[in-house]
Every structure is written in structure tokens, then in C-alpha cells.
Enzyme design. Sequence first.
Site, short mmCIF file in Angstrom:
data_model
loop_
_atom_site.label_atom_id
_atom_site.label_comp_id
_atom_site.label_asym_id
_atom_site.label_seq_id
_atom_site.Cartn_x
_atom_site.Cartn_y
_atom_site.Cartn_z
N GLY A 112 0.54 -1.61 -0.34
CA GLY A 112 -0.34 -0.18 -0.15
C GLY A 112 0.83 0.87 -0.04
CB SER A 113 0.40 4.86 0.82
OG SER A 113 -0.66 5.01 2.78
CB CYS A 134 2.95 0.41 -6.34
SG CYS A 134 3.30 -1.31 -7.30
CD GLU A 169 2.11 5.86 -5.52
OE1 GLU A 169 2.62 4.88 -6.27
OE2 GLU A 169 1.81 6.36 -4.51
#
Length: 506
Positions: free
Chosen positions: A257-258, A313, A410
Site C-alpha cells: 500500500g502507500s 505502484c 505519487e
Amino acid sequence: MSSTTQTSPDTFVQREYSPQAKAALARAPALFINNEWVASTHGATIAVEDPSTGREVSRIADASDADVDRAVNAARAAFDDGRWSDLPPNVRENTMRKLADLIEAHAAEFAELEAIDNGKPVGMARMVDVPGAVDHLRYMAGWASKLGGETMQPSTMPRGTVFSYVSREPVGVAAQIVPWNFPLLMATLKISPALAAGCTLILKPAEQTSLTALRLADLVVQAGFPPGVINIITGNGHTAGDRLVKHPGVDKVAFTGSTEVGKIINRNATETLKRVTLELGGKSPVVVMPDVNVADAAAGAAGAIFFNSGQVCIAGSRLFAHRSIFDKVIEGIAGATAFWTPRPSLDPSAHMGPLVSRDQFDRVMGYIEAGKRDGATVAVGGDSPSSNGYYVNPTILVDVKPTMSVVSEEIFGPVVVAQRFDDIDEVAKMANDTCYGLGAGVWTRDVSAMHRLASKIKAGTVWGNCHAVIDPALPFGGFKQSGFGREQARQGIDAYTELKTVIIKL
């Protein structure tokens, strides 16, 4: 170049769901614990939206702390009594292969559910996500019978005085938290090495995209996994996910994830020194050298950022084209945007769908507006083609500077920022001017330039004349703030094991 893509209103009408999909959407909210469907202790639920319409189509359970405890306790009991880890390795392998076979047999259903839940085109889910999920299970299943240790002669003791060996054992109970961009693929990528190593697990899919994980649970029973080996709970990350990470009954956490959330997870796991694998964000550079076939390189660069609506990603979100061909590369990518025009996820002609949610739509549009305020020029896109659903047109921003948020942060959408460069040393420095280091792409016919850039760029994976090529046999992970640890390959299964040294005096 036009800044707006013209489409008919009829373009954004979602297709009717199949009977199988309707049945899955009609499932009562429940959690999969100990091979049984159980109701949440508090009855809270989360809405499931179709991003192609923005409408609610189902609801899932929002697991309570007590629900998380039940799932962890089930996995703990299943690990401690050896009902999975003590099985012959070929039994574990065959059970995993049976699960892969069942996913493959239901490929059309899984692809449709993924398209409804995530917004990705059903054709892409059928060609990429579902086969990828099957491949990861089958590849890792083979490792179940191939893990072992070794005997070692101590360096300070005479031969024959001790017998010493190093064994490799499963780490224990794994909490696996997966993202919303490739829900089924990421779920199987996580569970496969854990199962092959002999671990038991709790899988928590993203709250935005839990449908395929819930359908996967049905097949877990059919495949013959013992109760408690695979538990699947749905819920919000800040509640259910947080409880999992902090739970003393969990030995290993794997999160994709982030970067922001990954840092929180890493801090919280430190209290009990859980083993942690983190695959986090990226701002991947794509370098186009002056010797390329511009048409091929432009098409590749377009795919690197617009595939899966840029919600990847490793998306090639920073384009560096040599000054001598910059304008031609931009023209080529602009021309390719027609192929990537967004459409509803069940449209068989779609190559790009909507973003996953209203929050993500607002985030991406906010970045585009910030870029324009900071002085960036929109070469193509920059807008939404429909007020129905969460669509963003493929977008190219030029006249950007490294200090702009669109360049340094991002975005996780179909937005590429393009910059010029003059030589290899300059572009390597520009490519590395980021806190991330997950992936990078290089387009060139010059083998020497390819290898020089591959060695200079700080990234876990560097692609040459392609992008986002992933294979279960090759390790995957990032440098810097893109995370730590590796998934896939032998390194991926090693992450679910501990080494034990045994020394016996003779």
C-alpha cells in the site's frame, strides 16, 4: 493536441451484471473464520461501490476488534497444533494447486467481480489479474517440497565432536493486508508463500475491493484447506488492519500500500518485533534515449502510466525523454491516449476504466489542478469525460519542475509528467531525485547505455524496452521509501521462515 477527449454519453453506461456476479453481490455481510462464514459481533458494514457508476451495489462486514481476535485465535490454533505445517509437503503443494485450479475454473466470474469492484476493464482482469493469481499459487506451491536446511561444520570445534545443522521453519501466524489496485492478484501473491512455508494466515483485503477475496474463501473449503489455515476478514484499515498489526498473536505482517500507511504499520509492529515486509509507493522513471524507435517507445511509455488507470505502484509516472526527441515522444504518447480512453469496466472494448473511488478521483484531479497552478501545461487530458462514475482522461503534463507536487509525489492515477534530458549522467541523477525506488524503465537500442542506467538507477526492478513485467520467479520489492523485503521468488518464501541453529555435543 487536444486537452479534451470527446465521448458519447452512451459510452459510460455500465453493462448488466451476470447471474454469478449478482449472487456474489447479494451475499450477506460475513467473515470467513475457521472455514465458516460468521457474522460480525457488532453488525457494522461498509458499502461496495461500482466505480463505473458511483452507485452502491453491495455491502461487506466491517470487522470489530473481537472479530479480528477470533480470526487471529483461529490461525494461532491452526498453526500451533500443526494441522497445516506438519502435513507432508506434497499435500500442502497439492492443496495449493487445487485452489489454483478452482480459481482458473471460475476465471470469468473472478474477472467480472474484479471489474465491478475495482473498475478495471474485465478484459484486463481476465488476461492479467486472474492468470497472475493462478501463476503465483502454482509457482509457490512447488516450493513447499523444496525448502530445507543444511548441516554445518563449526569453525572452532574438532570434527566429530558436535553435530550441527540449520533448519528453516515457518514463522507462524501471518497478517496480510493487501491493496485495492490488484485485489485478487495481490491476495494470492501474499497467501502463496505463507502457505508454502507452512504458515497460517489472516488476509484483510482493502475495504474498497473485498469481493474477490470473499469469493476466494468459498474455494478455500473446496480445495481442502484445514480450518483456521486461511482466514479472511473485511474491514477498515484504521480499525481492523490496525488491530491485526498490533495483535500479539501475529508473528509476521505483510503489507502492500502507500508509504504513509506502511510507516505507521512498521512503527506499530515494532512493539512486538513482528517480522515485516512492506511493498510501498513509487514514482517510477521511464527514460527514453535518443536512439529508440519513437513509435514503439511512446506506446510503451503510454502503457507504463495508463495501464490500470495509473493505479499501479510501479507506474511509469515520470517520463524523461532526450531533448532531441522529446516533442516526438510526447506526440506519440498523446496519440496513444485514444487507445486508453476510459470506459465502463464491463465494456468489452475498454482498455482503461474509472478510478477506484470518489476519494481517489478527487485526489488525482486535485493533483492535476495543483500542477496547473504551479505552472505545468496540460498537453493532453487533465479532465473527466463523464459526471457518472470516477473517470479521468489520460493526462500528460509538460513544463514541469522537480519541486512541483505532481513530480515529487505519487499521484496513483493516469497522469505522467514529462521532462527533457541531455545525457546519461544527468538523467540518472534526475531519475534518482525521489524518495522512492520501486521500479524504472529504460528505452534504448544501446546495450551499453541500458546496463549503465540499470546500474545507476536506484530501484528494485529496472526494465529495458518494456515496463511492469512481473514474474513469480523473480524477486520484487523496493529501495528507499518504497519499502523493504522482497516478495516472489525464493526470497519471497524465505520471508515467511525463521532459521534455527541446532548444536549437539557428541
